[in-house]
Design a protein around this motif. Structure first.
Motif, PDB file in Angstrom:
ATOM      1  N   SER A   1       0.858  -0.985  -0.024  1.00  0.00           N
ATOM      2  CA  SER A   1       0.308  -0.057   0.084  1.00  0.00           C
ATOM      3  C   SER A   1       0.827   1.194  -0.054  1.00  0.00           C
ATOM      4  O   SER A   1       2.191   1.298   0.298  1.00  0.00           O
ATOM      5  CB  SER A   1      -1.127  -0.098   1.295  1.00  0.00           C
ATOM      6  OG  SER A   1      -0.210  -0.093   2.244  1.00  0.00           O
ATOM      7  N   GLY A   2       0.194   2.393  -0.226  1.00  0.00           N
ATOM      8  CA  GLY A   2       1.147   3.690  -0.154  1.00  0.00           C
ATOM      9  C   GLY A   2       1.793   3.693  -1.244  1.00  0.00           C
ATOM     10  O   GLY A   2       1.843   3.222  -2.411  1.00  0.00           O
ATOM     11  N   ASP A   3       3.128   4.263  -0.845  1.00  0.00           N
ATOM     12  CA  ASP A   3       4.214   4.394  -1.946  1.00  0.00           C
ATOM     13  C   ASP A   3       4.964   3.177  -2.297  1.00  0.00           C
ATOM     14  O   ASP A   3       5.694   3.146  -3.056  1.00  0.00           O
ATOM     15  CB  ASP A   3       5.197   5.530  -1.054  1.00  0.00           C
ATOM     16  CG  ASP A   3       4.859   6.726  -0.776  1.00  0.00           C
ATOM     17  OD1 ASP A   3       3.895   7.116  -1.646  1.00  0.00           O
ATOM     18  OD2 ASP A   3       5.366   7.525  -0.114  1.00  0.00           O
ATOM     19  N   THR A   4       4.773   2.173  -1.390  1.00  0.00           N
ATOM     20  CA  THR A   4       5.262   0.741  -1.756  1.00  0.00           C
ATOM     21  C   THR A   4       4.454  -0.158  -2.449  1.00  0.00           C
ATOM     22  O   THR A   4       4.969  -1.353  -2.689  1.00  0.00           O
ATOM     23  CB  THR A   4       5.875   0.094  -0.568  1.00  0.00           C
ATOM     24  OG1 THR A   4       4.818  -0.169   0.336  1.00  0.00           O
ATOM     25  CG2 THR A   4       6.805   0.861   0.465  1.00  0.00           C
TER      26      THR A   4
ATOM     27  N   HIS B   1       1.305  -2.776  -8.243  1.00  0.00           N
ATOM     28  CA  HIS B   1       0.108  -3.006  -9.184  1.00  0.00           C
ATOM     29  C   HIS B   1       0.753  -4.065 -10.125  1.00  0.00           C
ATOM     30  O   HIS B   1       1.140  -3.789 -11.284  1.00  0.00           O
ATOM     31  CB  HIS B   1      -0.311  -1.810  -9.863  1.00  0.00           C
ATOM     32  CG  HIS B   1      -0.902  -0.707  -8.806  1.00  0.00           C
ATOM     33  ND1 HIS B   1      -2.023  -0.372  -8.598  1.00  0.00           N
ATOM     34  CD2 HIS B   1      -0.001   0.268  -8.156  1.00  0.00           C
ATOM     35  CE1 HIS B   1      -2.333   0.410  -7.785  1.00  0.00           C
ATOM     36  NE2 HIS B   1      -0.930   1.004  -7.367  1.00  0.00           N
TER      37      HIS B   1
ATOM     38  N   THR C   1       8.583   3.478 -11.824  1.00  0.00           N
ATOM     39  CA  THR C   1       7.267   3.397 -11.957  1.00  0.00           C
ATOM     40  C   THR C   1       6.428   2.033 -11.412  1.00  0.00           C
ATOM     41  O   THR C   1       7.201   1.153 -11.319  1.00  0.00           O
ATOM     42  CB  THR C   1       6.617   3.587 -13.353  1.00  0.00           C
ATOM     43  OG1 THR C   1       6.915   2.356 -14.332  1.00  0.00           O
ATOM     44  CG2 THR C   1       7.055   5.017 -13.950  1.00  0.00           C
ATOM     45  N   ASP C   2       5.370   2.051 -11.385  1.00  0.00           N
ATOM     46  CA  ASP C   2       4.557   0.823 -10.809  1.00  0.00           C
ATOM     47  C   ASP C   2       4.452  -0.223 -11.694  1.00  0.00           C
ATOM     48  O   ASP C   2       4.377   0.247 -12.983  1.00  0.00           O
ATOM     49  CB  ASP C   2       3.230   1.115 -10.519  1.00  0.00           C
ATOM     50  CG  ASP C   2       2.787   1.793  -9.097  1.00  0.00           C
ATOM     51  OD1 ASP C   2       4.111   2.053  -8.363  1.00  0.00           O
ATOM     52  OD2 ASP C   2       1.875   2.637  -9.058  1.00  0.00           O
TER      53      ASP C   2
END
Length: 269
Positions: free
Chosen positions: A33-36, A39, A265-266
């Motif tokens: 979750s969050g910055d870590t 996806h 990026t994710d």
């Protein structure tokens, strides 16, 4: 995406849509979750028609294994729905999910996953034995004969070559007549000859036994055995080929990096 040739006015009415063995609708998977947050899948929707062989490909981190694990009930999507036939996996409890994987899904893994203390025959019948179901001996004989295992059934895995062990794993997946067979890099640990044998078996599972087969692979040659290849990048479906050949698959894979975000990026996994 491949396009179909234009239909002529005088052509016959289109055939009814094929039955669907498995499907995903707007499936997303987020780890952390969050910055870590990672996806892994971003709203993937796809159908796997009954009696079709599909290969899933993509760069490392594209989400291909995560998609297969969600489809097979080995992982749970963060959002969206997954179905095996008409069964929605979303709300299944642990017991129902275990029974569905046992009764409706066959698995062929890269590492074979055979029980070392059991013979090939016992490994093949193990899912039926666990479920308390009688083995259809005529069907098992047909599968074992097709896979060239008749004279190896009393051997333990340590007495079999890698290709023979994977053929046992294929037989185990087929004998229970599952609705769909999933293969996670099923030829990843095999030499080229054994790899070709196993891919021919999976091809025959569709052509001769009308099974639905879905594999994850990084190998264009392996993907060329499929009816279609679905390409993922950054957690999304970005391309599809029907009636693929190895050169065509390789050409698409060459350009998939264009669909992946820059470092940092994710990304899927």
């Amino acid at each position: 995406m491949d396009t179909m040739p234009p239909r002529h006015a005088a052509s016959a009415e289109p055939a009814p849509p094929a039955a669907v063995a498995a499907s995903a609708r707007e499936v997303a998977k987020v780890y952390g979750s969050g910055d870590t947050a990672v996806h892994a899948l971003r709203g993937v929707s796809i159908d796997f028609p009954t009696g079709e062989f599909t290969a899933i490909m993509g760069p490392s981190g594209s989400g291909k294994s995560t998609l297969m694990h969600c489809l097979a009930g080995l992982d749970t999507p963060t959002s969206g729905t997954v179905r095996i036939g008409d069964i929605d996996l979303t709300d299944l409890g642990d017991k129902a999910m275990t029974e569905l994987r046992r009764d409706r899904i066959g698995f062929v893994f890269q590492s074979f996953n055979l029980v070392p203390t059991l013979t090939a025959r016992e490994n093949i019948t193990l899912p039926c034995d666990i479920a308390g179901r009688d083995v259809d001996t005529a069907w098992m004989d047909a599968v074992v004969t097709r896979l060239g295992l008749t004279d190896r059934l009393d051997h333990r895995p340590s007495e079999l070559s890698g290709g023979q062990q994977q053929r046992v794993a294929c037989a185990r997946a087929l004998v229970g007549r599952p609705a769909i067979i999933f293969g996670d890099e099923p030829t990843g640990n095999l030499d080229s000859r054994s790899s070709g044998e196993v891919l021919s078996i999976l091809r025959a599972a569709t052509d001769e036994f009308s099974q639905t087969v879905v594999i994850v692979t990084h190998d264009p040659r392996a993907a060329s055995y499929a009816d279609r290849v679905v390409f993922l990048a950054d957690g999304r479906i970005v391309n599809e080929l029907r009636h693929p050949d190895a050169d065509g698959v390789f050409e698409v894979m060459r350009h998939l990096d264009d669909a992946v975000g820059p470092a940092g990026t994710d990304e899927g996994r």
